[in-house]
Scaffold this motif. Structure first.
Motif, PDB file in Angstrom:
ATOM      1  N   VAL A 503      40.254  41.326  32.541  1.00  0.00           N
ATOM      2  CA  VAL A 503      39.067  41.167  31.812  1.00  0.00           C
ATOM      3  C   VAL A 503      38.823  39.435  31.667  1.00  0.00           C
ATOM      4  O   VAL A 503      39.859  38.720  31.448  1.00  0.00           O
ATOM      5  CB  VAL A 503      39.190  41.479  30.508  1.00  0.00           C
ATOM      6  N   VAL A 504      37.681  39.110  32.175  1.00  0.00           N
ATOM      7  CA  VAL A 504      37.518  37.468  32.096  1.00  0.00           C
ATOM      8  C   VAL A 504      36.948  37.071  30.691  1.00  0.00           C
ATOM      9  O   VAL A 504      36.341  37.858  30.165  1.00  0.00           O
ATOM     10  CB  VAL A 504      36.408  37.097  33.323  1.00  0.00           C
ATOM     11  N   ALA A 557      39.854  48.423  30.208  1.00  0.00           N
ATOM     12  CA  ALA A 557      39.778  47.184  29.261  1.00  0.00           C
ATOM     13  C   ALA A 557      38.282  46.404  29.550  1.00  0.00           C
ATOM     14  O   ALA A 557      37.822  46.606  30.248  1.00  0.00           O
ATOM     15  CB  ALA A 557      40.926  46.184  29.675  1.00  0.00           C
ATOM     16  N   ILE A 558      37.844  46.090  28.062  1.00  0.00           N
ATOM     17  CA  ILE A 558      36.558  45.210  28.078  1.00  0.00           C
ATOM     18  C   ILE A 558      36.448  44.147  27.243  1.00  0.00           C
ATOM     19  O   ILE A 558      37.249  44.118  26.258  1.00  0.00           O
ATOM     20  CB  ILE A 558      35.425  46.549  28.077  1.00  0.00           C
ATOM     21  N   LEU A 559      35.641  43.151  27.735  1.00  0.00           N
ATOM     22  CA  LEU A 559      35.580  42.068  26.654  1.00  0.00           C
ATOM     23  C   LEU A 559      34.653  42.489  25.582  1.00  0.00           C
ATOM     24  O   LEU A 559      33.454  43.150  25.772  1.00  0.00           O
ATOM     25  CB  LEU A 559      34.962  40.808  27.478  1.00  0.00           C
ATOM     26  N   LEU A 560      35.014  42.473  24.360  1.00  0.00           N
ATOM     27  CA  LEU A 560      33.909  42.656  23.167  1.00  0.00           C
ATOM     28  C   LEU A 560      33.243  41.519  22.837  1.00  0.00           C
ATOM     29  O   LEU A 560      33.264  40.426  23.294  1.00  0.00           O
ATOM     30  CB  LEU A 560      34.943  43.312  22.088  1.00  0.00           C
ATOM     31  N   PHE A 561      32.252  41.774  22.386  1.00  0.00           N
ATOM     32  CA  PHE A 561      30.975  40.900  21.879  1.00  0.00           C
ATOM     33  C   PHE A 561      31.625  39.703  21.057  1.00  0.00           C
ATOM     34  O   PHE A 561      30.966  38.598  20.852  1.00  0.00           O
ATOM     35  CB  PHE A 561      29.917  41.506  21.149  1.00  0.00           C
ATOM     36  N   ASP A 562      32.612  39.894  20.309  1.00  0.00           N
ATOM     37  CA  ASP A 562      33.077  38.729  19.760  1.00  0.00           C
ATOM     38  C   ASP A 562      34.381  37.925  20.407  1.00  0.00           C
ATOM     39  O   ASP A 562      34.861  37.051  19.709  1.00  0.00           O
ATOM     40  CB  ASP A 562      33.610  39.408  18.272  1.00  0.00           C
ATOM     41  N   GLY A 563      34.760  38.130  21.627  1.00  0.00           N
ATOM     42  CA  GLY A 563      35.502  37.304  22.263  1.00  0.00           C
ATOM     43  C   GLY A 563      36.906  37.989  22.305  1.00  0.00           C
ATOM     44  O   GLY A 563      37.829  37.229  22.708  1.00  0.00           O
ATOM     45  N   THR A 564      37.009  39.300  21.710  1.00  0.00           N
ATOM     46  CA  THR A 564      38.248  39.794  21.608  1.00  0.00           C
ATOM     47  C   THR A 564      38.133  41.055  22.909  1.00  0.00           C
ATOM     48  O   THR A 564      37.355  40.905  23.423  1.00  0.00           O
ATOM     49  CB  THR A 564      38.634  40.690  20.131  1.00  0.00           C
ATOM     50  N   VAL A 565      39.538  41.417  23.085  1.00  0.00           N
ATOM     51  CA  VAL A 565      39.347  42.353  24.300  1.00  0.00           C
ATOM     52  C   VAL A 565      39.628  43.868  23.676  1.00  0.00           C
ATOM     53  O   VAL A 565      40.909  43.889  22.913  1.00  0.00           O
ATOM     54  CB  VAL A 565      40.466  41.891  25.219  1.00  0.00           C
TER      55      VAL A 565
END
Ligand SMILES: *[C@@H]1O[C@H](CO)[C@@H](O)[C@H](O)[C@H]1NC(C)=O
Ligand SMILES: *[C@@H]1O[C@H](CO)[C@@H](O)[C@H](O)[C@H]1NC(C)=O
Ligand SMILES: *[C@@H]1O[C@H](CO)[C@@H](O)[C@H](O)[C@H]1NC(C)=O
Ligand SMILES: [Cu+2]
Length: 695
Positions: A503-504, A557-565
């Motif tokens: 995840v970037v 795995a994915i980047l969440l909208f708040d910058g967490t993963v």
């Protein structure tokens, strides 16, 4: 009109319908009357809006890495209510007897949800998991659905370690989280798993010591701060741009695959704002969207193609909360990669997992016309790996990137790389090997710097299964098609892994998480628990905080909208022991100060436009001066492939106070149209994202 079957809505219509007398018979278990169960959901006979659940096997116990059960001897429990009249006391949940159970009070007074139970273990332990066993008397009433799990060392200050929704069945539920030293365990029940009524019950609650060590300092390592329990194994996940939610799905059951012909998909939605997990069974598109091709189109619709239902195409529009059946593929497929192209079409290739083996040449979907067209000039042969299982595996999970002028770059998993051209009748140009890398099936490829055309590749294994993975890492700089890209071999990861996910992040670093040394589907042997964070400034990897739950085949795995993963899933193997009905959430190191406290985050107060064309400008205004900016495309992922995610570092073209103006790259192959997350960073700490659609 096509219809979404929302369990939540269906259940709510039943939730207050049940007479108390029915529950009296039920909880007492002495004289249960079938007639009083009426429309209520019971195992094996439930119908949800026409979906007969009788054929669905009960989910097996979830296998997590748990150490020793802590003895229940001496424990005390405080519950908000208990049905004293029938002897269904709170203490029954900690008596080691699965025949007895706690039940919230329903007579003489019906005490509504929420309910809670707080256990005092009398001494503190490093706790890693809890298990919840629903009542085992054959009745369903009171199974806990939506829940919050909190731990406390002192009975005063509680920390939430897990939230989410447990599946509505009688099996043991295991929730594993980052090890935490606690004496007190509290479960809050927010819903009944089938919304049958306002009850909660528990046959047993057990607590386990942690298999791993206490969490390290978050400085430089981040922290896995929350476990989200899903009522299914999240094998596929995607951003819903319009709701801020993460949509997840499994297959025709929550925990197994293989149903034929495949007309149903179990889905769940995680809402980070409300911390609720809801569920819906999708039947209207006649599509079991398991092992599908997956990407987001220019309008932020999730487009799932083939898979278990090998020719179907379905689109999900988050603004309508609705799945729609689209045109069938010409070539049935499962395990294809799929990439949205700069022209707004979707290119797919490969995939002999379903729909017959071999000949899975390129095909293009036009979402506007709803048509699939075979591309004669896009043969699959140049991208095959030399898999021991032949073409069944050799054409799986291509590393595809939509790029300039309708080209699609294929950077793996074969060691051979190709440009495919998605326009007219298609085209293909071989561009050599990925340096001295092996075939890297179920490795990852992440475009962490789209303006420079840079892709990080990591891991994978020569054969799909029963094959040792590598720790190899490369940077591919793809350049102008169809020229040969530059490949740089960089220092390896510390750990070999296949089935990992990458995840970037807003700052350009890339998290590589999970995977196993020896690639074996449905096994958690040789799991890698230590994720690694790639730093593009040094081309090196740093080991970060360990995950608590293995994440191998069918993990995401994915980047969440708040910058967490979010890192979840793994399994989906019916009665196997490796189903993981959950997701752990990681706070990257950038969210912490050098003393380990949560950093103060900058805030994007406003964005000047909701959408902007390629080459257009937009501005953001932040609350403090910011020094770095980026945008990351929203994405979808399954089976280690995420062709949507890519990051663009933004440099302001002008700055006025804390208002920064940017120009979106002109090339739609670089700033691929669709929905993006815009980030501002101050002192390395990112804001929460603001949305921007590129058109
Ligand atoms: C537990 O339930 C009791 C009774 O409803 C309530 O007063 C208390 O606030 C609840 N505690 C938690 C943490 O939910
Ligand atoms: C467990 O509870 C049941 C129901 O009360 C009881 O019949 C049984 O004897 C108990 N088992 C043990 C081992 O105490
Ligand atoms: C994987 O590596 C281990 C340790 O080197 C070795 O014993 C095993 O044979 C290898 N397995 C395969 C399938 O190559
Ligand atoms: Cu699969």
């Amino acid at each position: 009109m096509l219809r979404l079957l929302a369990l939540v809505l269906t259940f709510s219509s039943l939730s207050h319908a049940k007479p108390i007398s029915a529950e009296a018979a039920n909880a007492g278990a002495a004289s249960n009357s079938a007639s009083t169960q009426g429309q209520l959901a019971t195992e094996g006979t439930t119908t949800y809006d026409g979906v007969e659940l009788a054929s669905i096997p009960a989910a097996p116990a979830v296998s997590e890495v748990i150490a020793a059960a802590i003895s229940q001897a001496g424990w005390t429990i405080v519950v908000d209510s208990q049905n004293t009249a029938t002897g269904n006391l709170g203490t029954n949940a900690i008596d080691g007897n699965t025949s007895t159970f706690w039940h919230s009070e329903y007579q003489p007074v019906l005490v509504p949800l929420p309910h809670n139970a707080t256990i005092d273990m009398k001494t503190a332990s490093l706790v890693g998991s809890i298990t919840y066993l629903p009542r085992q008397d054959g009745q369903a009433n009171g199974r806990i659905g939506e829940h919050i799990i909190q731990l406390s060392p002192d009975g005063v200050t509680y920390t939430t370690v897990a939230i989410g929704t447990w599946i509505d069945d009688a099996t043991l539920k295991t929730t594993t989280f980052t090890p935490f030293t606690a004496r007190y365990v509290r479960i809050q029940a927010l819903s009944e798993a089938g919304n049958r009524g306002p009850w909660s019950s528990a046959a047993e609650i057990n607590v386990y010591t942690a298999a791993g060590a206490a969490a390290p300092s978050p400085v430089g390592k981040g922290a896995w701060v929350l476990t989200v329990d899903f009522p299914l194994v999240p094998v596929s996940i995607a951003h819903e741009w319009s709701t801020g939610q993460i949509l997840a799905w499994s297959s025709y059951t929550p925990s197994s695959f293989g149903g034929s012909p495949g007309t149903t998909t179990y889905t769940a939605t995680y809402n980070p704002a409300t911390q609720l997990v809801t569920q819906a069974i999708i039947t209207n598109v006649d599509h079991d969207m398991f092992c599908e091709g997956l990407s987001l189109d220019f309008n932020g619709r999730i487009i799932a193609t083939g898979g278990n239902t090998d020719a179907a195409t379905s689109s999900y529009d988050p603004t309508a909360n609705d799945w729609t059946a689209e045109a069938n593929l010409n070539i049935p497929r499962g395990y294809q990669a799929q990439a949205t192209t700069s022209n707004g079409n979707l290119f797919t290739i490969g995939a002999s997992w379903s729909g017959g083996q071999g000949g899975k040449n390129g095909e293009l979907y036009n979402p506007t016309a709803n048509t699939w067209t075979e591309l004669a000039g896009c043969p699959v042969a140049p991208m095959l790996t030399a898999d021991a299982q032949g073409v069944y595996r050799a054409d799986n999970h291509g590393w595809l990137f939509g790029w300039s002028s309708g080209y699609v770059f294929q950077g793996g998993p074969s060691k051979a790389m190709n440009w495919y051209l998605s326009t007219e009748t298609g085209g293909q140009t071989g561009v050599g090997n990925r340096a001295s890398d092996t075939d890297s099936m179920c490795g990852n490829a992440v475009m962490f710097d789209a303006v420079a055309g840079k892709i990080l590749t990591v891991g994978g294994s020569p054969d799909y299964q029963d094959s040792n993975s590598t720790a190899n890492a490369h940077i591919i700089t793809i350049g102008t098609p169809p020229a040969t890209p530059t490949v740089q071999t960089i220092g390896s990861m510390a750990y070999a892994r296949a089935f990992a996910n990458s995840v970037v992040l807003p700052d350009g670093t890339v998290l590589v998480v999970g995977g196993q040394i020896s690639a074996v589907p449905f096994s958690d042997a040789t799991s890698q628990y230590t994720p690694e964070l790639f730093n593009p400034a040094t081309n090196t990897f740093t080991q970060v905080a360990p995950i608590s739950i293995p994440r191998n085949y069918h993990s995401v795995a994915i980047l969440l909208f708040d910058g967490t993963v979010g890192n979840g899933g793994g399994g989906l193997c019916g009665t196997c022991a490796t189903n993981h009905f959950d997701m752990q959430i990681w706070n990257p190191p950038y969210l912490y100060t050098t003393s380990g406290a949560l950093a103060t985050r900058p805030i994007i107060n406003s964005i000047s436009v909701a959408s902007v064309a390629n080459g257009g400008t937009f501005s953001i205004t932040t609350n403090v001066a910011c020094t770095a900016f980026s945008m990351i495309r929203m994405s979808s992922t399954t089976h280690t492939v995420n062709t949507d995610q890519r990051r663009i570092a933004l440099t302001p073209t002008s700055t006025a106070g804390t208002t920064y103006t940017f120009t979106v790259p002109t090339d739609p192959g670089v700033a691929l149209p669709g929905h993006w997350m815009v980030w501002a960073l101050a002192g390395g700490v990112p804001s929460v994202s603001m949305q921007l659609q590129v058109t």
